[in-house]
Design a protein around this motif. Sequence first.
Motif, PDB file in Angstrom:
ATOM      1  N   GLU A 155      51.753  45.794  47.585  1.00  0.00           N
ATOM      2  CA  GLU A 155      52.767  45.223  48.474  1.00  0.00           C
ATOM      3  C   GLU A 155      52.323  45.308  49.928  1.00  0.00           C
ATOM      4  OE1 GLU A 155      56.431  47.196  47.785  1.00  0.00           O
ATOM      5  OE2 GLU A 155      56.509  46.712  45.644  1.00  0.00           O
ATOM      6  N   GLY A 156      51.727  46.452  50.295  1.00  0.00           N
ATOM      7  CA  GLY A 156      51.300  46.618  51.679  1.00  0.00           C
ATOM      8  C   GLY A 156      50.214  45.633  52.069  1.00  0.00           C
ATOM      9  N   VAL A 157      49.250  45.395  51.168  1.00  0.00           N
ATOM     10  CA  VAL A 157      48.181  44.437  51.463  1.00  0.00           C
ATOM     11  C   VAL A 157      48.759  43.033  51.650  1.00  0.00           C
ATOM     12  CG1 VAL A 157      46.163  43.291  50.473  1.00  0.00           C
ATOM     13  CG2 VAL A 157      46.350  45.777  50.367  1.00  0.00           C
ATOM     14  N   ILE A 158      49.725  42.654  50.829  1.00  0.00           N
ATOM     15  CA  ILE A 158      50.362  41.338  50.965  1.00  0.00           C
ATOM     16  C   ILE A 158      51.099  41.247  52.295  1.00  0.00           C
ATOM     17  CG2 ILE A 158      52.143  39.824  50.032  1.00  0.00           C
ATOM     18  CD1 ILE A 158      49.530  39.819  48.476  1.00  0.00           C
ATOM     19  N   ASP A 159      51.759  42.334  52.701  1.00  0.00           N
ATOM     20  CA  ASP A 159      52.476  42.334  53.986  1.00  0.00           C
ATOM     21  C   ASP A 159      51.549  42.009  55.147  1.00  0.00           C
ATOM     22  OD1 ASP A 159      54.834  42.932  52.771  1.00  0.00           O
ATOM     23  OD2 ASP A 159      54.794  45.078  53.219  1.00  0.00           O
ATOM     24  N   TRP A 160      50.260  42.397  55.030  1.00  0.00           N
ATOM     25  CA  TRP A 160      49.313  42.178  56.124  1.00  0.00           C
ATOM     26  C   TRP A 160      48.359  41.017  55.840  1.00  0.00           C
ATOM     27  CZ3 TRP A 160      49.684  44.055  60.877  1.00  0.00           C
ATOM     28  CH2 TRP A 160      50.625  45.072  61.073  1.00  0.00           C
ATOM     29  N   GLY A 161      48.850  40.064  55.079  1.00  0.00           N
ATOM     30  CA  GLY A 161      48.118  38.809  54.907  1.00  0.00           C
ATOM     31  C   GLY A 161      47.042  38.835  53.851  1.00  0.00           C
ATOM     32  N   ALA A 162      47.023  39.857  53.006  1.00  0.00           N
ATOM     33  CA  ALA A 162      46.049  39.942  51.912  1.00  0.00           C
ATOM     34  C   ALA A 162      44.612  39.782  52.406  1.00  0.00           C
ATOM     35  CB  ALA A 162      46.357  38.897  50.839  1.00  0.00           C
ATOM     36  N   HIS A 163      44.320  40.358  53.574  1.00  0.00           N
ATOM     37  CA  HIS A 163      42.967  40.261  54.122  1.00  0.00           C
ATOM     38  C   HIS A 163      42.020  41.299  53.517  1.00  0.00           C
ATOM     39  CE1 HIS A 163      44.166  37.246  56.913  1.00  0.00           C
ATOM     40  NE2 HIS A 163      45.017  38.039  57.562  1.00  0.00           N
ATOM     41  N   SER A 164      42.566  42.355  52.917  1.00  0.00           N
ATOM     42  CA  SER A 164      41.725  43.426  52.381  1.00  0.00           C
ATOM     43  C   SER A 164      41.510  43.227  50.887  1.00  0.00           C
ATOM     44  CB  SER A 164      42.383  44.789  52.616  1.00  0.00           C
ATOM     45  OG  SER A 164      42.633  45.006  53.988  1.00  0.00           O
ATOM     46  N   PRO A 165      40.254  43.221  50.420  1.00  0.00           N
ATOM     47  CA  PRO A 165      40.009  43.183  48.972  1.00  0.00           C
ATOM     48  C   PRO A 165      40.608  44.428  48.321  1.00  0.00           C
ATOM     49  CG  PRO A 165      37.991  42.751  50.206  1.00  0.00           C
ATOM     50  CD  PRO A 165      38.995  43.234  51.197  1.00  0.00           C
ATOM     51  N   LEU A 166      41.418  44.232  47.286  1.00  0.00           N
ATOM     52  CA  LEU A 166      42.091  45.333  46.611  1.00  0.00           C
ATOM     53  C   LEU A 166      41.619  45.353  45.165  1.00  0.00           C
ATOM     54  CD1 LEU A 166      44.100  47.620  46.555  1.00  0.00           C
ATOM     55  CD2 LEU A 166      45.961  45.947  46.374  1.00  0.00           C
ATOM     56  N   VAL A 167      40.794  46.324  44.824  1.00  0.00           N
ATOM     57  CA  VAL A 167      40.118  46.383  43.528  1.00  0.00           C
ATOM     58  C   VAL A 167      40.704  47.509  42.695  1.00  0.00           C
ATOM     59  CG1 VAL A 167      37.895  46.570  42.356  1.00  0.00           C
ATOM     60  CG2 VAL A 167      38.017  45.529  44.639  1.00  0.00           C
ATOM     61  N   GLY A 168      41.244  47.147  41.516  1.00  0.00           N
ATOM     62  CA  GLY A 168      41.787  48.142  40.609  1.00  0.00           C
ATOM     63  C   GLY A 168      40.811  48.433  39.480  1.00  0.00           C
ATOM     64  N   VAL A 169      40.617  49.718  39.151  1.00  0.00           N
ATOM     65  CA  VAL A 169      39.730  50.140  38.060  1.00  0.00           C
ATOM     66  C   VAL A 169      40.590  50.865  37.032  1.00  0.00           C
ATOM     67  CG1 VAL A 169      37.664  51.419  37.435  1.00  0.00           C
ATOM     68  CG2 VAL A 169      37.850  50.400  39.716  1.00  0.00           C
ATOM     69  N   ALA A 170      40.629  50.350  35.792  1.00  0.00           N
ATOM     70  CA  ALA A 170      41.530  50.899  34.785  1.00  0.00           C
ATOM     71  C   ALA A 170      40.905  50.805  33.403  1.00  0.00           C
ATOM     72  CB  ALA A 170      42.858  50.138  34.813  1.00  0.00           C
ATOM     73  N   PRO A 171      41.358  51.646  32.448  1.00  0.00           N
ATOM     74  CA  PRO A 171      40.871  51.548  31.067  1.00  0.00           C
ATOM     75  C   PRO A 171      41.364  50.244  30.426  1.00  0.00           C
ATOM     76  CG  PRO A 171      41.947  53.663  31.474  1.00  0.00           C
ATOM     77  CD  PRO A 171      42.279  52.780  32.625  1.00  0.00           C
ATOM     78  N   ALA A 172      40.467  49.498  29.824  1.00  0.00           N
ATOM     79  CA  ALA A 172      40.840  48.203  29.244  1.00  0.00           C
ATOM     80  C   ALA A 172      41.853  48.352  28.122  1.00  0.00           C
ATOM     81  CB  ALA A 172      39.587  47.487  28.742  1.00  0.00           C
ATOM     82  N   GLY A 173      41.813  49.462  27.401  1.00  0.00           N
ATOM     83  CA  GLY A 173      42.706  49.640  26.265  1.00  0.00           C
ATOM     84  C   GLY A 173      44.100  50.089  26.614  1.00  0.00           C
ATOM     85  N   LEU A 174      44.396  50.293  27.903  1.00  0.00           N
ATOM     86  CA  LEU A 174      45.710  50.812  28.295  1.00  0.00           C
ATOM     87  C   LEU A 174      46.453  49.897  29.247  1.00  0.00           C
ATOM     88  CD1 LEU A 174      44.853  54.610  28.813  1.00  0.00           C
ATOM     89  CD2 LEU A 174      46.015  53.543  26.870  1.00  0.00           C
ATOM     90  N   VAL A 175      45.928  48.693  29.507  1.00  0.00           N
ATOM     91  CA  VAL A 175      46.588  47.792  30.456  1.00  0.00           C
ATOM     92  C   VAL A 175      46.862  46.443  29.805  1.00  0.00           C
ATOM     93  CG1 VAL A 175      45.537  48.916  32.460  1.00  0.00           C
ATOM     94  CG2 VAL A 175      44.372  46.987  31.382  1.00  0.00           C
ATOM     95  N   THR A 176      47.802  45.750  30.389  1.00  0.00           N
ATOM     96  CA  THR A 176      48.122  44.405  29.944  1.00  0.00           C
ATOM     97  C   THR A 176      48.273  43.507  31.160  1.00  0.00           C
ATOM     98  OG1 THR A 176      49.665  43.066  28.625  1.00  0.00           O
ATOM     99  CG2 THR A 176      50.616  44.866  29.937  1.00  0.00           C
ATOM    100  N   TYR A 177      48.138  42.203  30.951  1.00  0.00           N
ATOM    101  CA  TYR A 177      48.181  41.230  32.032  1.00  0.00           C
ATOM    102  C   TYR A 177      48.413  39.857  31.420  1.00  0.00           C
ATOM    103  CZ  TYR A 177      43.410  41.377  30.320  1.00  0.00           C
ATOM    104  OH  TYR A 177      42.312  41.416  29.498  1.00  0.00           O
ATOM    105  N   PRO A 178      48.839  38.879  32.185  1.00  0.00           N
ATOM    106  CA  PRO A 178      49.095  37.544  31.646  1.00  0.00           C
ATOM    107  C   PRO A 178      47.862  36.982  30.942  1.00  0.00           C
ATOM    108  CG  PRO A 178      50.007  37.718  33.846  1.00  0.00           C
ATOM    109  CD  PRO A 178      49.206  38.966  33.617  1.00  0.00           C
ATOM    110  N   GLY A 179      48.035  36.624  29.675  1.00  0.00           N
ATOM    111  CA  GLY A 179      46.923  36.116  28.896  1.00  0.00           C
ATOM    112  C   GLY A 179      46.113  37.195  28.227  1.00  0.00           C
ATOM    113  N   GLY A 180      46.460  38.456  28.452  1.00  0.00           N
ATOM    114  CA  GLY A 180      45.726  39.560  27.863  1.00  0.00           C
ATOM    115  C   GLY A 180      46.484  40.167  26.702  1.00  0.00           C
ATOM    116  N   PRO A 181      46.062  41.325  26.221  1.00  0.00           N
ATOM    117  CA  PRO A 181      46.713  41.970  25.076  1.00  0.00           C
ATOM    118  C   PRO A 181      48.140  42.390  25.410  1.00  0.00           C
ATOM    119  CG  PRO A 181      45.145  43.459  26.081  1.00  0.00           C
ATOM    120  CD  PRO A 181      44.942  42.129  26.742  1.00  0.00           C
TER     121      PRO A 181
END
Length: 584
Positions: free
Chosen positions: A101-127
């Motif tokens: 939310e904070g990055v969006i507030d400031w115009g999304a100028h900062s690359p925001l990289v998330g690192v997570a276990p593939a077997g524990l997350v979900t996302y649109p089009g994913g498991p």
Amino acid sequence: MQPSQTDLNGGEVLFPNGNRARWVRAQPDTQPREVVRALGLSRPRTLLLLLGGAEGLELESEVGARLRQLFSRGIARAAAETGALILDGGTQSGSMSLMGEGVIDWGAHSPLVGVAPAGLVTYPGGPASEGDGPRSPLDSHHSHFVLVDGDTWGEETPTLYRLAEHLAQSIPVVAVLVNGGERSKQEVLQAVRRGWPTVVLQGSGRLADELARLVHPHSTAPADPALAEIITDGQLDVFPLHGSPRELNRLLRRELREDSILKLAWQRYATYDASASRQQRIFQRLQFWTLLLSFLSTLVALLAEQLRPLPSLQERGSVDAFLYFMGVLLAATLTVLVAASTRFKSGARWIRLRAHAEALKREIYRHRCRMGPRTGRSSRDRLLASRMKSISRQLMQSEANLSAVRAYRGRLPPGSEAERGDDGFSPLTPSGYIRYRLDDQLDYYRRRIDALDRRSSQLQWTLIVAGALGTVLVAAGWGLWVPLTTALVMVLTAWLGFQQTGNRLMKYQQAATDLDNIKAWWSALSLEDTGKPRYFEALVDSTELVLQGELTGWVQEMKEALVRLTPRSDKSDEQEVGEAKEVH
């Protein structure tokens, strides 16, 4: 589309809010440079690492409201203003959601990289979450994701830190701890071991509050070895939950800014070091050509004397004219070289610049070892700034200020420092100080001892041969050429005196022995003693005293050599070199 297990070409996830995020699927042993290439990330100016769990962090509470302000106007703003890339866990929960939310507030100028276990997350089009157990949704405001093969929280941590290390080469890094539990403790420990400063948000709960309590000077030492190492070796800045977002922004920018006090110190050291090397080359060339031309002048005079009694030489007049011209040219050139040496004072400037550069380097290492006030980093920064001012003021009040100092524009720290694998900015533990300072200087002394010993032997044998050659010339009836061998002996003797080979060998041998003794003393300490600050201070103080003594002796010897080389020059040269000793 669901990514395959080894797909590093990646793809895009389209979130309901319209954000498109690029992802890659990585094995735990995938090289970080391949991940960065697949994500299409460019090299950032700075790196911000967000640590901490989401358990027990209620975003709708008063704590959540305060954190939202700190993330938006403090952390995200600092990241945008310093060109930071942000690394975190990537899920839509706790501090990671606030970061998005904070990055969006400031115009999304900062690359925001998330690192997570593939077997524990979900996302649109994913498991989906059903069937495989509960999955955490990825945050819809992140720009990139690294999904590491694994189905246990914590399996992604090694990949996150390898990625951070790859991105953090020669750029400022800061970690921010919010809340956190046992896994976060290990993450903070990894940051501490890499020398990365950590900002702890006091009041956000659990680990963050525990660390904020333990850093208090009167707190009891923790029994937990991980906490003890974090408190002892970590560079922790505690920031209260109810602090001003502007102050948090200022704190992070101080850690991430490119004009940090340590970077300014390295910049000044590199400037003095490069200028000293340039003045040294000029001085040595002037001395070399002065001695060489003196020898050639003797040779021309002897040739003229040798050819004078030869009546059969038809072009006697032309040869005499040529030798006369060469004699005048050599004399004029010698006059120019002596005048240049006296006028530009490159020898005195070289010694002064070298002395001030090494004084700055000494203060840099003391600062990195956190020597000095124990009231926080700000106090140590002010102390380093004060000593930089004192050192540079002495230099700028000399003639070196007129032409000798040119701004350094290369990488920092300078190449000779970076080649050892030291980033030049991280705080140093005792083992790091021994490796990057004590052992490095010890290796330098040993190399110089070997080189000087060979050079001294070569010059001494040349002097012996030249002396013997004079005897042979007299015996062979070529006594006229004996002055040439005498001139060669005088030139080599002068060069040997300028090099100060014997004295330097003695000084280097003594310094190397002293450093060896210091290292032996440290190795003999118990593990308990090596963890005590007073023994670390003794290690640093004794090492720096040895290096200071060796350099002070070199300055004095070079001062005396300069006085012998330029006996008719005015006293300003001697005065300047003498002032250089005051730096030590």
